[in-house]
Design an enzyme around this catalytic site. Sequence first.
Site, PDB file in Angstrom:
ATOM      1  N   HIS A   1       0.832  -1.206   0.000  1.00 19.91           N
ATOM      2  CA  HIS A   1       0.000   0.000   0.000  1.00 19.91           C
ATOM      3  C   HIS A   1       0.873   1.266   0.000  1.00 19.91           C
ATOM      4  O   HIS A   1       0.835   2.065   0.946  1.00 19.91           O
ATOM      5  CB  HIS A   1      -0.924   0.000   1.228  1.00 19.91           C
ATOM      6  CG  HIS A   1      -2.384   0.040   0.879  1.00 19.91           C
ATOM      7  ND1 HIS A   1      -3.018  -0.976   0.203  1.00 19.91           N
ATOM      8  CD2 HIS A   1      -3.328   0.981   1.085  1.00 19.91           C
ATOM      9  CE1 HIS A   1      -4.293  -0.679   0.038  1.00 19.91           C
ATOM     10  NE2 HIS A   1      -4.515   0.524   0.559  1.00 19.91           N
TER      11      HIS A   1
ATOM     12  N   GLY B   1      -5.712   0.281  -4.608  1.00 18.25           N
ATOM     13  CA  GLY B   1      -6.520  -0.843  -5.072  1.00 18.25           C
ATOM     14  C   GLY B   1      -6.598  -0.923  -6.580  1.00 18.25           C
ATOM     15  O   GLY B   1      -6.427  -1.993  -7.176  1.00 18.25           O
TER      16      GLY B   1
END
Length: 521
Positions: free
Chosen positions: A339, A346
Amino acid sequence: MNAEPQHQFSGPVSVFHDRRLPERATPAGYAALIGAYALAVPLPARLAAIGEKHRVFEAEAWRLFTPRHAPEPTLEGHLVFALKYEGLDLAVLRRLFLATGPEAIAQFVRAKPTSAYARRLWFLYEWLLGKRLDLADADRGSYVPVVDPEQQFATEGVLSQRHRVRDNLPGTPDFCPLVFKTERLQAFVARGLKEQALQAVAAVPKDVLARAAAFLLLKDSKSSYAIEGERAPQDRIQRWGRAIGEAGQKPLDLDELLRLQRIVIEDARFVRMGLRTEGGFVGEHDRDTMAPLPDHISARHDDLAVLMNGLIAFAGGTAGSLDPVIAAAVLAFGFVYVHPFEDGNGRLHRYLIHHVLAERGFNPPGVVFPVSAVMFDRIADYKAVLESYSARMLPLVAWEPTAKSNVHVLNDTLDFYRYFDATPHAEFLFECVARTIDEDLPREADFLRRHDLFRAEATAIVDMPDRLLDLLFRFLQQNDGSLSKRARDNEFAALRPEELLALEASYRRLFDGEAVSSGSQ
């Protein structure tokens, strides 16, 4: 190489680290090492133990071996057992090497200089820690692979003369998830999905294929936003769709990822673009206190340079030696666990799947597999795959809330993001890709073929503008092949009764009265 007194190996137990065994058994291999050395690592998805029965069996998250498989209750004994029966777990091995220190491994090598297990561990110690053991280069023993290719997917590898091993690890010390050769994955690889996809599109007329591909691309882009709970405007969906359509055309580096983030995040007024400069997590906030309630904690921002270098090196290097779907799963899910950005992770994670498949020529020319659409359809399974590792990692991340209701990680978690078991991720991605080949692409091509036949038959029945013809089809599609009274009294009031009956009959014959669901029109 006997275990030191402070590192006693467990006897029979019923529960190990809150994981219940199917019967009382003695932890072996990685489980024994984790217990004896108090290693703070995510537990492997399946652990090993020595049971009392004279058969090997698997139950829940355990594989139980027979008493004759029991290793010597020493560091050497359990390490050899782990490599022989459990494959490589690089996170466990690295933390173990830090705990044992160099001399314990060096003693093993000196005692058994030709042992394949000793030389593999010797190589792994130096590879994982970046430190040389006080050992002369090996001059005996056949070259052996570091990764057992019967157990886990590996590259062809390069020879390490110092250790007399073949370094076939599918990554670098900065990023090297591993994938087990399960029956399911080997069956998927054997199917030859790339060739099946080419055969599937070969039977579709080029004009129909082009339209089907355009729809599937748009569907993938829309689904990628939907997975994030966003309803993006059509222009943003189309812009992201164009980016997906161009995936694989440029080498992957940090600048390219930043360019893609700018496409995803058009309004950057409230988002810091580029690599994070503070912590990050996936989850919610307590409604009363705004305290973080994380489901997943991102890599420390201090570790992002190392991890991104590893991800990019994997994408440009060893990924090319693995099956394309497996390589795509490793890269994409590795990215989303890290991340690295404040927002957009995403969609970029799913973009990386397209990047690897397109770069490797896995897609038929001009066709994008709508994997995001399948993931959205299977959102519960998708989340379960993400949590298959993050749920095991989360309890090991020590953190405190910040004044901005963020998280600040207090311990060293770098290994958790660069070394993990990506087997369930690869299996899930193969399932998604297979569905697009087996169902989605043929279904859309067939829909367009029947739609074109309907238009031709409708035009022979009555002459009307394309706009009205498309509206007629949509109304019939929405009402199971019958034109509603409202449509008959308004937009299509000029139709004669015999024309209406003929149009409805044409639609029902071509679509078998089914409620066709497609976004093509």
